[in-house]
Design a protein around this motif. Structure first.
Motif, short mmCIF file in Angstrom:
data_model
loop_
_atom_site.label_atom_id
_atom_site.label_comp_id
_atom_site.label_asym_id
_atom_site.label_seq_id
_atom_site.Cartn_x
_atom_site.Cartn_y
_atom_site.Cartn_z
N VAL A 191 0.84 -1.19 0.00
CA VAL A 191 0.00 0.00 0.00
C VAL A 191 0.88 1.24 0.00
O VAL A 191 1.82 1.34 0.78
N LYS A 192 0.55 2.19 -0.86
CA LYS A 192 1.32 3.42 -0.95
C LYS A 192 0.94 4.39 0.17
O LYS A 192 -0.21 4.41 0.63
N GLU A 193 1.90 5.20 0.57
CA GLU A 193 1.67 6.17 1.64
C GLU A 193 0.53 7.12 1.30
O GLU A 193 -0.29 7.46 2.15
N GLU A 194 0.46 7.56 0.06
CA GLU A 194 -0.61 8.47 -0.36
C GLU A 194 -1.98 7.81 -0.20
O GLU A 194 -2.96 8.46 0.18
N GLU A 195 -2.07 6.51 -0.46
CA GLU A 195 -3.34 5.79 -0.29
C GLU A 195 -3.74 5.76 1.18
O GLU A 195 -4.92 5.92 1.52
N THR A 229 -5.08 9.15 2.19
CA THR A 229 -6.45 9.31 1.69
C THR A 229 -7.43 8.51 2.53
O THR A 229 -8.50 9.01 2.92
N LEU A 230 -7.08 7.27 2.85
CA LEU A 230 -7.93 6.42 3.69
C LEU A 230 -8.08 7.01 5.09
O LEU A 230 -9.18 7.05 5.63
N HIS A 287 -11.54 9.15 9.15
CA HIS A 287 -11.74 10.22 10.12
C HIS A 287 -13.09 10.90 9.90
O HIS A 287 -13.87 11.08 10.84
N ARG A 288 -13.37 11.29 8.66
CA ARG A 288 -14.64 11.97 8.35
C ARG A 288 -15.84 11.08 8.66
O ARG A 288 -16.84 11.52 9.24
N LYS A 330 -20.78 3.11 5.29
CA LYS A 330 -20.19 4.35 4.77
C LYS A 330 -18.78 4.12 4.23
O LYS A 330 -18.39 4.72 3.22
N LEU A 331 -18.02 3.24 4.86
CA LEU A 331 -16.68 2.92 4.37
C LEU A 331 -16.76 2.21 3.02
O LEU A 331 -15.99 2.49 2.10
N SER A 332 -17.73 1.32 2.87
CA SER A 332 -17.94 0.62 1.59
C SER A 332 -18.35 1.60 0.49
O SER A 332 -17.88 1.52 -0.64
N GLU A 333 -19.24 2.53 0.84
CA GLU A 333 -19.65 3.56 -0.12
C GLU A 333 -18.45 4.39 -0.57
O GLU A 333 -18.27 4.65 -1.76
N TRP A 334 -17.65 4.82 0.41
CA TRP A 334 -16.48 5.62 0.09
C TRP A 334 -15.51 4.84 -0.80
O TRP A 334 -14.99 5.37 -1.76
N LYS A 335 -15.31 3.58 -0.46
CA LYS A 335 -14.40 2.74 -1.24
C LYS A 335 -14.83 2.67 -2.70
O LYS A 335 -14.02 2.82 -3.62
N THR A 336 -16.11 2.48 -2.92
CA THR A 336 -16.65 2.40 -4.28
C THR A 336 -16.53 3.74 -5.00
O THR A 336 -16.06 3.80 -6.13
N GLU A 337 -16.94 4.81 -4.32
CA GLU A 337 -16.91 6.14 -4.93
C GLU A 337 -15.49 6.60 -5.28
O GLU A 337 -15.27 7.26 -6.27
N SER A 338 -14.53 6.24 -4.43
CA SER A 338 -13.15 6.71 -4.63
C SER A 338 -12.30 5.69 -5.39
O SER A 338 -11.13 5.94 -5.64
#
Length: 107
Positions: A13-17, A20-21, A26-27, A78-86
């Motif tokens: 996993v990249k640091e930038e990922e 972002t996660l 957090h949100r 919400k985490l699943s939604e975010w994963k799909t959207e992003s």
């Protein structure tokens, strides 16, 4: 206050990922719990044995939880939604969120 720990494998996993996660988790946790002060710590362990690329641990005091199952379900959803959207490829549905009770020494 919730505390989020993200353990990850820096070789997969990249640091930038992870940044972002971390922002997304957090949100999500802040919105669902209604608590703004939610620190996130992300660590790439030096020693790894049989680990997933990313593991997320959320700690919250028992007295702050009214319905643990709903809280877990809401965060997972919400985490699943975010994963799909992003289009975040590292979070797999096969990983289950679950509640673990730890006896607290100091309340």
């Amino acid at each position: 206050m919730p505390i989020i720990n993200i353990e990850f494998d820096g070789q997969k996993v990249k640091e930038e990922e992870i940044k972002t996660l971390s922002d997304a988790v957090h949100r999500i946790v802040s919105k669902i719990t209604g608590i703004e002060d939610v620190p996130v710590y992300a660590n790439d362990s030096q020693v790894k044995v049989a680990v997933a690329p990313i593991e997320i641990f959320i700690r919250l005091s028992d007295h702050k939880i009214t319905d643990a199952e709903k809280l877990i379900s809401d965060i997972k959803s919400k985490l699943s939604e975010w994963k799909t959207e992003s289009n975040f490829s590292h979070l797999h549905e096969k990983r289950n969120l679950h509640r673990t009770n730890f006896r607290q020494r100091d309340r």
